[in-house]
Design an enzyme around this catalytic site. Structure first.
Site, PDB file in Angstrom:
ATOM      1  N   HIS A 130       0.831  -1.201   0.000  1.00 22.08           N
ATOM      2  CA  HIS A 130       0.000   0.000   0.000  1.00 22.08           C
ATOM      3  C   HIS A 130       0.863   1.247   0.000  1.00 22.08           C
ATOM      4  O   HIS A 130       1.944   1.253   0.592  1.00 22.08           O
ATOM      5  CB  HIS A 130      -0.929   0.019   1.223  1.00 22.08           C
ATOM      6  CG  HIS A 130      -2.086   0.934   1.023  1.00 22.08           C
ATOM      7  ND1 HIS A 130      -2.018   2.267   1.295  1.00 22.08           N
ATOM      8  CD2 HIS A 130      -3.319   0.695   0.526  1.00 22.08           C
ATOM      9  CE1 HIS A 130      -3.176   2.821   0.977  1.00 22.08           C
ATOM     10  NE2 HIS A 130      -3.980   1.890   0.513  1.00 22.08           N
ATOM     11  N   ASP A 186      -7.980  -4.945  -1.008  1.00 26.79           N
ATOM     12  CA  ASP A 186      -8.395  -5.742  -2.164  1.00 26.79           C
ATOM     13  C   ASP A 186      -8.113  -7.230  -2.014  1.00 26.79           C
ATOM     14  O   ASP A 186      -8.677  -8.037  -2.746  1.00 26.79           O
ATOM     15  CB  ASP A 186      -7.671  -5.234  -3.430  1.00 26.79           C
ATOM     16  CG  ASP A 186      -8.121  -3.842  -3.797  1.00 26.79           C
ATOM     17  OD1 ASP A 186      -9.343  -3.623  -3.816  1.00 26.79           O
ATOM     18  OD2 ASP A 186      -7.273  -2.975  -4.041  1.00 26.79           O
TER      19      ASP A 186
HETATM   20  N1  COA Z   1       4.174  -7.598  -4.680  1.00 25.85           N
HETATM   21  C1  COA Z   1       5.514  -7.638  -4.740  1.00 25.85           C
HETATM   22  N2  COA Z   1       6.305  -6.584  -4.465  1.00 25.85           N
HETATM   23  C2  COA Z   1       5.708  -5.449  -4.087  1.00 25.85           C
HETATM   24  C3  COA Z   1       4.310  -5.337  -3.994  1.00 25.85           C
HETATM   25  C4  COA Z   1       3.547  -6.469  -4.312  1.00 25.85           C
HETATM   26  N3  COA Z   1       2.222  -6.429  -4.255  1.00 25.85           N
HETATM   27  N4  COA Z   1       3.987  -4.104  -3.581  1.00 25.85           N
HETATM   28  C5  COA Z   1       5.140  -3.441  -3.434  1.00 25.85           C
HETATM   29  N5  COA Z   1       6.171  -4.236  -3.754  1.00 25.85           N
HETATM   30  C6  COA Z   1       7.575  -3.874  -3.735  1.00 25.85           C
HETATM   31  C7  COA Z   1       7.781  -2.700  -4.652  1.00 25.85           C
HETATM   32  O1  COA Z   1       8.035  -3.106  -5.976  1.00 25.85           O
HETATM   33  C8  COA Z   1       8.950  -2.025  -4.011  1.00 25.85           C
HETATM   34  O2  COA Z   1      10.113  -2.703  -4.414  1.00 25.85           O
HETATM   35  P1  COA Z   1      11.345  -1.870  -5.054  1.00 25.85           P
HETATM   36  O3  COA Z   1      11.791  -0.967  -3.939  1.00 25.85           O
HETATM   37  O4  COA Z   1      12.340  -2.929  -5.412  1.00 25.85           O
HETATM   38  O5  COA Z   1      10.788  -1.144  -6.229  1.00 25.85           O
HETATM   39  C9  COA Z   1       8.758  -2.303  -2.537  1.00 25.85           C
HETATM   40  O6  COA Z   1       7.902  -3.431  -2.450  1.00 25.85           O
HETATM   41  C10 COA Z   1       8.157  -1.194  -1.734  1.00 25.85           C
HETATM   42  O7  COA Z   1       6.954  -0.798  -2.326  1.00 25.85           O
HETATM   43  P2  COA Z   1       6.166   0.423  -1.663  1.00 25.85           P
HETATM   44  O8  COA Z   1       7.040   1.624  -1.764  1.00 25.85           O
HETATM   45  O9  COA Z   1       5.652   0.013  -0.346  1.00 25.85           O
HETATM   46  O10 COA Z   1       4.906   0.516  -2.544  1.00 25.85           O
HETATM   47  P3  COA Z   1       4.515   1.681  -3.513  1.00 25.85           P
HETATM   48  O11 COA Z   1       4.054   2.843  -2.729  1.00 25.85           O
HETATM   49  O12 COA Z   1       5.571   1.876  -4.514  1.00 25.85           O
HETATM   50  O13 COA Z   1       3.270   1.009  -4.249  1.00 25.85           O
HETATM   51  C11 COA Z   1       1.266  -0.153  -4.503  1.00 25.85           C
HETATM   52  C12 COA Z   1       2.054   0.774  -3.595  1.00 25.85           C
HETATM   53  C13 COA Z   1      -0.128  -0.323  -3.937  1.00 25.85           C
HETATM   54  C14 COA Z   1       1.166   0.493  -5.898  1.00 25.85           C
HETATM   55  C15 COA Z   1       2.015  -1.488  -4.598  1.00 25.85           C
HETATM   56  O14 COA Z   1       2.162  -2.046  -3.320  1.00 25.85           O
HETATM   57  C16 COA Z   1       1.321  -2.462  -5.534  1.00 25.85           C
HETATM   58  O15 COA Z   1       1.493  -2.388  -6.740  1.00 25.85           O
HETATM   59  N6  COA Z   1       0.509  -3.403  -4.965  1.00 25.85           N
HETATM   60  C17 COA Z   1      -0.248  -4.302  -5.790  1.00 25.85           C
HETATM   61  C18 COA Z   1      -1.468  -3.595  -6.391  1.00 25.85           C
HETATM   62  C19 COA Z   1      -2.555  -3.371  -5.367  1.00 25.85           C
HETATM   63  O16 COA Z   1      -2.876  -4.248  -4.573  1.00 25.85           O
HETATM   64  N7  COA Z   1      -3.144  -2.176  -5.430  1.00 25.85           N
HETATM   65  C20 COA Z   1      -4.260  -1.814  -4.554  1.00 25.85           C
HETATM   66  C21 COA Z   1      -3.822  -0.831  -3.521  1.00 25.85           C
HETATM   67  S1  COA Z   1      -5.095  -0.552  -2.317  1.00 25.85           S
END
Ligand code: COA
Length: 386
Positions: free
Chosen positions: A267, A323
């Site tokens: 998130h 989700d």
């Molecule tokens: N699966 C695997 N890796 C994940 C991940 C997931 N669902 N969500 C985050 N990461 C990884 C990112 O790629 C990042 O790695 P990096 O530093 O090597 O690039 C790391 O974890 C930290 O991510 P973070 O900074 O916490 O997340 P964000 O703010 O960049 O992105 C989301 C937030 C929601 C876009 C992201 O977590 C995501 O794409 N989740 C899946 C989609 C989803 O469920 N969306 C609904 C949100 S309510």
């Protein structure tokens, strides 16, 4: 070759993370401690004690209603449930395979044609518009599903709550109390979430003094993406693709190894458990138990365990978001997978409209700046000399 869209990345300051864009008294999130509240009321309290209709009043008015006020709001929402006949005809003209979110986005925009107060952008007219949109989103989504399946939309039943009436209009039979209650809680949990992408899109559009239909159409478009509301559908598709519990471990390890994302986890704001996931996890387990098959819950739980462990080991701790368990919950409620995101909208319309009303109450055009990273002072070369 076209470069595929990136699902992460962007460098410092990307995605406006942690930037406070405006004051708002609608929703509070503490991402470190996992706290979510609507107008001061903790989401756990609301999920346990409230109803969607009461939460709608809270989001629009900043306080809980008295009995009489809630009854009046119920009556008005019930009175606004039916769709204009032209909208039903329009839905019937869509291609059979139309994606439900596309159908929703298109019809929301078209609702503007049938608004008798079309030219009135006053706060009072917009409050009535918020009410009409909130009431009709449920009818629209149910109608989209029935029409694409060759059935006629059902008339709403005024004696049913918003949640129960939606399930009735979708499935053609009244839900049990347990099903209606579970869905009501899901609506409460999704109703608002501060300046998320779709709400911000709505506020940006409303800030130009475009009308509420334009703002909500922007919001529906933003919600449809897999990094936002589209994630719940992706979660269920993943569960169906994995198919059985013994295949979970390999699937998840392979996916993470390849640098892929597991949808429904992580998130932009929460650094700990998303408090909405706590309720949906419990609901997914309970409904599974009640139906005598906890397969989808068990698989989801195992996926969550592996991702949390693996990502914590990589020092990127992420947890399940709203989700993740809504997918298996909706699946067990018999809701078609491609309706999960439209259903998110059936709830979030309450928050979107609250934010549009707040934006209009103290409007300032939203117009940030970019940090220019391109070249400067290039000499123009006539086209035939390039
Ligand atoms: N699966 C695997 N890796 C994940 C991940 C997931 N669902 N969500 C985050 N990461 C990884 C990112 O790629 C990042 O790695 P990096 O530093 O090597 O690039 C790391 O974890 C930290 O991510 P973070 O900074 O916490 O997340 P964000 O703010 O960049 O992105 C989301 C937030 C929601 C876009 C992201 O977590 C995501 O794409 N989740 C899946 C989609 C989803 O469920 N969306 C609904 C949100 S309510």
């Amino acid at each position: 070759m076209t470069k595929p869209a990136s699902t992460s990345g962007g460098g410092a300051g990307a995605g406006l993370r942690d930037v406070v864009a405006a004051p708002s008294s609608i929703c509070y999130i503490d991402g470190e401690q996992g706290i979510l509240s609507y107008s001061g009321y903790n989401i756990h309290d609301l999920a346990q004690n409230s109803t969607f209709e009461e939460v709608v009043f809270l989001l629009w008015n900043g306080r809980l209603p008295k009995r009489r006020e809630l009854d009046e709001l119920n009556d008005r929402l019930v009175g606004d449930r039916a769709l204009p006949a032209e909208i039903v005809s329009m839905l019937k003209s869509f291609p059979k395979g139309a994606v439900p979110m596309d159908a929703l986005r298109t019809t929301v925009s078209a609702l503007a044609f049938y608004d008798p107060e079309r030219s009135d952008n006053s706060l009072d007219a917009n409050r009535r518009r918020a009410q009409g949109l909130t009431a009709r989103f449920a009818t629209l989504v149910a109608a989209i599903d029935r029409i694409r399946n060759g059935k006629d939309p059902l008339d709403p039943k005024p004696e049913l709550s918003h949640a129960a009436n939606f399930l009735y209009m979708l499935n053609g039979k009244e839900p049990t109390d347990v099903e209606a209650h579970a869905f009501d809680i899901a609506l409460i949990l999704h109703a608002d979430h501060e300046f998320n992408a779709s709400t911000f899109a709505a506020r940006v559009t409303a800030g130009t003094l475009a009308d509420m239909y334009a703002a909500i159409t922007s919001a529906v478009g933003a919600l449809s993406g897999p990094l936002h509301g589209g994630a719940n559908e992706q979660v269920m598709k993943m569960l169906l693709e994995i198919g059985s519990p013994e295949k979970v471990d390999k699937y998840v390890h392979d996916k993470l190894e390849a640098g892929g994302k597991i949808m429904g986890i992580g998130h932009a704001v929460y650094r700990t458990e998303d408090p909405r996931a706590t309720h949906l996890r419990r609901m997914s387990k309970e409904i599974g138990k009640r139906q005598g098959d906890t397969k989808w819950f068990d698989m989801s739980h195992r996926i969550e365990e592996i991702v949390v462990e693996e990502m914590t080991r990589k020092q990127k701790p992420i947890r399940a978001n709203v989700d993740f368990y809504s997918a298996s919950t909706y699946y067990m409620l018999g809701i078609p997978v491609d309706l999960y995101t439209p259903i998110f909208a059936v709830s979030r319309i309450a928050g979107w409209t609250a934010h549009v009303l707040e934006q209009l109450g103290n409007n300032k055009l939203i117009r940030p700046r970019s940090e220019y990273t391109g070249e400067m002072d290039l000499k123009y070369i006539p086209i035939d000399q390039r």
